[in-house]
Design a protein around this motif. Structure first.
Motif, PDB file in Angstrom:
ATOM      1  N   HIS A 205      11.634 -28.811  39.615  1.00 50.95           N
ATOM      2  CA  HIS A 205      12.379 -29.255  38.429  1.00 50.95           C
ATOM      3  C   HIS A 205      11.928 -28.524  37.164  1.00 50.95           C
ATOM      4  O   HIS A 205      12.518 -28.701  36.094  1.00 50.95           O
ATOM      5  N   ASP A 261      24.071 -32.368  33.296  1.00 51.65           N
ATOM      6  CA  ASP A 261      22.809 -33.113  33.229  1.00 51.65           C
ATOM      7  C   ASP A 261      22.042 -32.998  34.550  1.00 51.65           C
ATOM      8  O   ASP A 261      20.808 -32.881  34.561  1.00 51.65           O
ATOM      9  N   GLU A 265      18.309 -31.357  35.278  1.00 52.39           N
ATOM     10  CA  GLU A 265      17.251 -32.152  35.894  1.00 52.39           C
ATOM     11  C   GLU A 265      16.635 -31.460  37.103  1.00 52.39           C
ATOM     12  O   GLU A 265      15.430 -31.568  37.340  1.00 52.39           O
TER      13      GLU A 265
END
Length: 316
Positions: A205, A261, A265
């Motif tokens: 991530h 989004d 992430e």
């Protein structure tokens, strides 16, 4: 079936019944059948359709329809297409703790301990030609079927079948010796690639530099890239992107968050690159993937709807 279910940090089963059965797992897009991973559990892979070449540590074995492969605890394993246009397999994954006796009896001392401690080498490729191989395959199919059908007392039957499998294989196990045990150099390679994969899995991530992974396993960046490709059959960047895309798939399935989004992430800082990469691995953009998943969920919730009105869904 979602291939991420077989990733190395997944808990298979539960402490009281450390068994998971994955029936009819279909290949990924491209030539990948099973991505490189490992776990403490032992595993039997049963090829239901087609064939594939499976890697276990540094060994490569072509397994065809109707055959099985045993993967021991801690072994790095992966699968790749070779000749067949597709491959479907089932997996039986179980923790060695399931086999332990409460007391150190003859069964534990003579059969289970040497098997678990790898003092005995198990024939990994079960072709179904010899009678004992047929016995093993029959037991594996009974385990898979009982879990698919949620049969009563399947836990008891599965443990009994696993003991039967060990009994069938035992006369054909051989003592570990210098030829059977992985040489020091090969073991070092396997442990290094495990460390690299673990680093990627825990930092996916975040921005990842190849230099950082190379430093983690004490290699130059160029040597690391060649080594990784040799061991995993993908470049480090390809593997990192695959790992991120699989996480994105879960988020698309489990939430209604915006695609941008989700991209951020899982580690993509460029939406266009994320969409192109996602499409490469799944054959469709993220938005279509989510719609298809929702349609499949609705169809599963309404089994009385006839297939006449349903369009066939793409394989993911």
């Amino acid at each position: 079936m979602n291939r991420e279910m077989l990733r190395e940090n997944r808990i298979h089963g539960n402490p009281m019944y450390p068994v998971s059965v994955y029936p009819s797992v279909e290949q990924l897009n491209g030539n990948s059948v099973l991505e490189s991973h490992w776990h403490e559990e032992m595993e039997f892979i049963v090829v239901e359709q087609g064939s594939a070449v499976f890697q276990t540590d540094m060994e490569y074995t072509e397994v065809s329809e109707g055959e099985a492969l045993f993967v021991n605890s801690g072994e790095l394993h992966a699968g790749y297409l070779k000749k067949a246009p597709s491959c479907v397999f089932s997996a039986v994954v179980f923790h060695p703790d399931l086999l332990h006796s409460r007391t150190q009896d003859t069964v534990q001392e003579q059969f289970i301990d040497p098997f678990i401690s790898k003092k005995l080498v198990v024939p990994p490729h079960i072709r179904g030609v010899l009678p004992w191989e047929q016995e093993v395959l029959t037991s594996l199919r009974l385990i898979i079927t009982s879990h698919e059908q949620n049969a009563p007392a399947r836990e008891l039957a599965t443990k009994a079948q696993l003991y039967g499998i060990i009994a069938s294989m035992y006369p054909h196990m051989t003592p570990a010796n210098g030829e059977d045990v992985i040489m020091a150099g090969q073991r070092s390679k396997v442990e290094r690639i495990k460390k690299a994969l673990a680093y990627i899995n825990s930092h996916a991530h975040e921005p990842i530099r190849l230099r950082d992974i190379a430093d983690e396993i004490r290699m130059s960046e160029g040597h690391f890239c060649r080594f990784f490709k040799q061991m995993v059959q993908k470049s480090p960047v390809e593997y990192i992107n695959y790992h991120r895309v699989q996480k994105a798939c879960r988020l698309l399935e489990q939430s209604d968050r915006k695609v941008v989004d989700i991209a951020l992430e899982v580690g993509f800082d460029n939406l266009s690159y994320f969409i192109a990469t996602f499409k490469k691995w799944n054959g469709m953009p993220p938005s279509q993937y989510r719609k298809q998943h929702e349609a499949e969920q609705m169809l599963a919730a309404a089994p009385f709807v006839t297939d006449i009105y349903s369009q066939p869904s793409a394989k993911v």
